[in-house]
Scaffold this motif. Structure first.
Motif, PDB file in Angstrom:
ATOM      1  N   GLU A 197       0.698  -1.398  -0.309  1.00 20.60           N
ATOM      2  CA  GLU A 197       0.371   0.199   0.063  1.00 20.60           C
ATOM      3  C   GLU A 197       0.623   1.153   0.142  1.00 20.60           C
ATOM      4  N   ARG A 198       2.091   1.403   0.739  1.00 23.62           N
ATOM      5  CA  ARG A 198       2.834   2.415   1.178  1.00 23.62           C
ATOM      6  C   ARG A 198       3.706   2.214  -0.805  1.00 23.62           C
ATOM      7  N   LEU A 199       3.628   1.298  -0.956  1.00 25.86           N
ATOM      8  CA  LEU A 199       4.475   1.259  -2.209  1.00 25.86           C
ATOM      9  C   LEU A 199       3.595   1.610  -3.886  1.00 25.86           C
ATOM     10  N   ARG A 200       2.455   2.066  -3.470  1.00 27.07           N
ATOM     11  CA  ARG A 200       0.931   1.364  -4.586  1.00 27.07           C
ATOM     12  C   ARG A 200       1.430   3.467  -5.831  1.00 27.07           C
ATOM     13  N   GLY A 201       1.942   2.665  -6.618  1.00 28.40           N
ATOM     14  CA  GLY A 201       2.264   3.524  -8.266  1.00 28.40           C
ATOM     15  C   GLY A 201       4.181   3.955  -8.058  1.00 28.40           C
ATOM     16  N   LYS A 202       4.712   3.487  -7.297  1.00 28.02           N
ATOM     17  CA  LYS A 202       5.826   4.055  -6.851  1.00 28.02           C
ATOM     18  C   LYS A 202       7.149   2.582  -8.208  1.00 28.02           C
ATOM     19  N   ARG A 203       8.256   3.490  -8.789  1.00 24.92           N
ATOM     20  CA  ARG A 203       9.301   3.103  -9.056  1.00 24.92           C
ATOM     21  C   ARG A 203      10.681   2.917  -8.161  1.00 24.92           C
ATOM     22  N   VAL A 204      11.160   1.486  -7.977  1.00 23.60           N
ATOM     23  CA  VAL A 204      11.746   1.000  -7.111  1.00 23.60           C
ATOM     24  C   VAL A 204      12.831   0.129  -7.718  1.00 23.60           C
ATOM     25  N   VAL A 205      14.131   0.970  -8.204  1.00 26.75           N
ATOM     26  CA  VAL A 205      14.441   0.475  -9.228  1.00 26.75           C
ATOM     27  C   VAL A 205      16.602  -0.027  -8.638  1.00 26.75           C
ATOM     28  N   PHE A 206      16.707  -1.084  -8.373  1.00 27.88           N
ATOM     29  CA  PHE A 206      18.128  -1.977  -7.757  1.00 27.88           C
ATOM     30  C   PHE A 206      18.755  -2.099  -9.396  1.00 27.88           C
ATOM     31  N   VAL A 207      20.575  -1.469  -8.547  1.00 24.79           N
ATOM     32  CA  VAL A 207      21.331  -1.573  -9.520  1.00 24.79           C
ATOM     33  C   VAL A 207      22.911  -1.645  -8.977  1.00 24.79           C
ATOM     34  N   CYS A 221       9.533 -10.453  -3.504  1.00 24.41           N
ATOM     35  CA  CYS A 221       9.588 -12.318  -2.342  1.00 24.41           C
ATOM     36  C   CYS A 221       8.749 -11.872  -1.259  1.00 24.41           C
ATOM     37  N   MET A 222       9.256 -10.963  -0.705  1.00 30.46           N
ATOM     38  CA  MET A 222       9.288 -10.340   0.722  1.00 30.46           C
ATOM     39  C   MET A 222       7.883  -9.475   0.157  1.00 30.46           C
ATOM     40  N   LEU A 223       7.323  -8.716  -1.010  1.00 26.98           N
ATOM     41  CA  LEU A 223       6.109  -8.445  -1.501  1.00 26.98           C
ATOM     42  C   LEU A 223       4.863  -8.736  -1.646  1.00 26.98           C
ATOM     43  N   LEU A 463      10.190   4.849   5.966  1.00 27.60           N
ATOM     44  CA  LEU A 463       8.562   4.862   6.649  1.00 27.60           C
ATOM     45  C   LEU A 463       9.166   5.941   7.540  1.00 27.60           C
ATOM     46  N   THR A 464      10.102   5.839   8.540  1.00 30.16           N
ATOM     47  CA  THR A 464      10.588   6.971   9.222  1.00 30.16           C
ATOM     48  C   THR A 464      10.868   8.233   9.188  1.00 30.16           C
ATOM     49  N   ASN A 465      11.952   7.881   7.533  1.00 28.74           N
ATOM     50  CA  ASN A 465      12.981  10.001   7.296  1.00 28.74           C
ATOM     51  C   ASN A 465      12.713   9.834   6.082  1.00 28.74           C
ATOM     52  N   GLY A 466      12.757   9.062   4.817  1.00 23.25           N
ATOM     53  CA  GLY A 466      12.225   9.230   3.756  1.00 23.25           C
ATOM     54  C   GLY A 466      11.378   9.792   2.903  1.00 23.25           C
ATOM     55  N   TRP A 467       9.982   9.290   3.731  1.00 28.07           N
ATOM     56  CA  TRP A 467       8.221   8.640   3.158  1.00 28.07           C
ATOM     57  C   TRP A 467       8.489  10.317   2.558  1.00 28.07           C
ATOM     58  N   ARG A 468       9.414  11.238   3.342  1.00 26.97           N
ATOM     59  CA  ARG A 468       8.531  12.758   2.562  1.00 26.97           C
ATOM     60  C   ARG A 468       8.639  13.089   1.289  1.00 26.97           C
ATOM     61  N   ASN A 469      10.219  11.798   0.831  1.00 30.24           N
ATOM     62  CA  ASN A 469      10.503  12.726  -0.776  1.00 30.24           C
ATOM     63  C   ASN A 469       9.741  11.927  -1.411  1.00 30.24           C
ATOM     64  N   MET A 470       8.632  10.788  -0.627  1.00 28.31           N
ATOM     65  CA  MET A 470       7.710   9.875  -1.653  1.00 28.31           C
ATOM     66  C   MET A 470       6.522   9.899  -2.003  1.00 28.31           C
ATOM     67  N   ALA A 471       6.303  10.842  -1.321  1.00 26.23           N
ATOM     68  CA  ALA A 471       4.775  11.569  -0.804  1.00 26.23           C
ATOM     69  C   ALA A 471       4.255  12.031  -2.279  1.00 26.23           C
ATOM     70  N   GLY A 472       2.771  11.627  -2.614  1.00 22.16           N
ATOM     71  CA  GLY A 472       2.412  12.168  -3.471  1.00 22.16           C
ATOM     72  C   GLY A 472       2.251  11.142  -4.958  1.00 22.16           C
TER      73      GLY A 472
END
Length: 472
Positions: A197-207, A221-223, A463-472
């Protein structure tokens, strides 16, 4: 000018007076743990340095006052000397203001790298007593609850067979029953449905390299454990997972979420042909001053996680005819450590110039220790339990280089300092349970396993520090 420098004096005295509220967006820091044998400064240490510098400067001014105003001086002479002294103090205060305001950023960067901890949040159970916590300073503790493992690799279609140790014949399951416990706080339990739910509409990239591929598969697998219909999760291009796949994109259609992996083992560009003027032994080059040509596909993301390190060896570089290049010049005498530094500086510059940090939260995961029994990587003995002390090859020289580069970065990133965590887990490597089984592996980790803990910490940090950059 007088008003500006007066404000500068007040500001510099305030900063020398241990006001740390502005440090790193309000994040509080604790003392740093050791990472790769490199001791880094914390924000309080920087403040002490500032206070010490200010005290030294003021003491010098007092000595100057005694020298400039002898007891026999007239009132006019005293006034003139006082004016000169005040002017000198004003100039010095402006200089101190510049040092504290700009150079001091390096100290705060050291603090963020040394303790990328979480600010206490009673809603999440982080930080005993609501204080700050360095989550990478801790220990592995037994967990006999249903919390671990977080998933079954055999039921996750995106877990690579080579990392599924149970499916490959490992009989003991004790390595699955450990969780990472920070010394001063608790990591919130990972809840797959809530995470989706918190990641809805997001894009997570591992490099990165194969370690990044492992972490990406772990996160998927966790998700997956929170998905009602597994058929709604698919690889967007129909690709199968392989060791050499350059790009993997898994779509969680019900949540509009995409989790991707890009293979870029050096992060900088590798040219598969040698320059025309290269000596005969040069077959390819690593462009230390140019990022991988896939970077344009990374930037449009909400979370971006990097790693590199395991391919920076003579075996994978010089022994294969791959040497360093910068611009049009070959760097045949450049050591691997020096090349690693130049590549990281190129990466840091790219993050600064190309990544929109108002949208994208950037992580860099540190080196993951291996537990080979010999330098030739022929002996691999997996233990039944975690070791009681940190062991293994942690590439401490890489840690020192990375710390230095991050310290001098002009933009904030979050460091996943997992080196110490992995140093205890000699029980969690693939070992002889690889695929095909003829390959010994004391570098990679079984899934489920250690990479799950990396992802728990990463998501908790968001959740605790960085979610301000992921709002919206």
């Amino acid at each position: 000018m007088t008003m500006v420098c007066s404000a500068a004096i007040a500001d510099s005295i305030r900063m020398a007076g241990f006001n740390l509220e502005e440090a790193a967006d309000g994040i509080k820091f604790q003392k740093p743990h050791k990472i790769n044998k490199t001791c880094l400064l914390t924000a309080p240490t920087c403040a002490l340095q500032r206070a010490s510098s200010a005290a030294t400067a003021f003491a010098a001014l007092r000595r100057r006052w005694r020298w400039w105003a002898p007891s026999g001086a007239s009132t006019l002479e005293r006034a003139a000397r006082a004016f000169l002294l005040a002017s000198a103090a004003l100039v010095q205060a402006c200089a101190l203001y510049y040092v504290f305001r700009y150079v001091g950023r390096g100290c705060r960067a050291r603090a963020e790298f040394a303790a990328a901890g979480f600010v206490g949040d009673t809603g999440l159970g982080l930080g005993l007593g609501g204080g700050a916590c360095d989550v990478f300073d801790g220990a592995w503790v037994p967990d006999d609850t249903v919390r671990h493992p977080l998933y079954n690799s055999s039921e996750c279609p995106f877990a690579e067979r080579g990392f599924d140790c149970l499916a490959n014949g490992r009989n003991d399951t004790g390595y699955l029953k450990w969780r990472w416990k920070p010394r001063r706080c608790d990591v919130p339990r990972f809840a797959a449905r809530a995470a989706l739910e918190r990641l809805r509409g997001k894009r997570v990239v591992f490099v990165g390299d194969s370690m990044s591929r492992t972490q990406c598969q772990s996160f998927i697998c966790m998700l997956m454990a929170g998905v009602d219909d597994p058929r709604t999760v698919f690889e967007v291009n129909g690709n199968k997972i392989t060791k050499t796949i350059r790009h993997l994109a898994v779509r969680f259609a019900s949540h509009g979420l995409t989790v991707e992996f890009f293979r870029s083992v050096f992060l900088v560009q590798q040219e598969h042909s040698a320059p025309w003027h290269a000596p005969k032994g040069v077959k390819s080059t690593l462009r230390l001053d140019r990022m991988d040509n896939l970077t344009r596909k990374w930037v449009d993301s909400d979370v971006l996680i990097f790693n590199t390190g395991h391919w920076w060896t003579a075996t994978k570089l010089f022994d294969t005819g791959c040497y360093f290049q910068a611009g049009h010049s070959l760097k045949l005498g450049t050591s691997i450590d020096a090349g690693f530094r130049m590549a990281l500086e190129t990466w840091a510059s790219w993050v600064h110039k190309r990544v929109d940090l108002n949208r994208t939260h950037v992580f860099f995961r540190t080196y993951e220790p291996s537990h080979w029994g010999d330098t030739r990587q022929k002996v691999c003995e997996v233990t039944e339990q975690p070791s009681s002390e940190a062991k293994g090859n942690d590439k401490s020289e890489f840690g020192a280089i990375f710390a230095d580069v991050v310290t001098n970065m002009k933009v904030p990133i979050t460091v996943l300092n997992v080196t110490l965590m992995g140093a205890f887990r000699s029980d969690a490597h693939v070992g002889a349970w690889s695929y095909p089984p003829t390959i010994l592996d004391c570098s990679h980790w079984c899934l489920p396993g250690v990479p799950d803990a990396w992802n728990e910490l990463m998501f908790s940090y968001l959740l605790t520090n960085g979610w301000r950059n992921m709002a919206g």
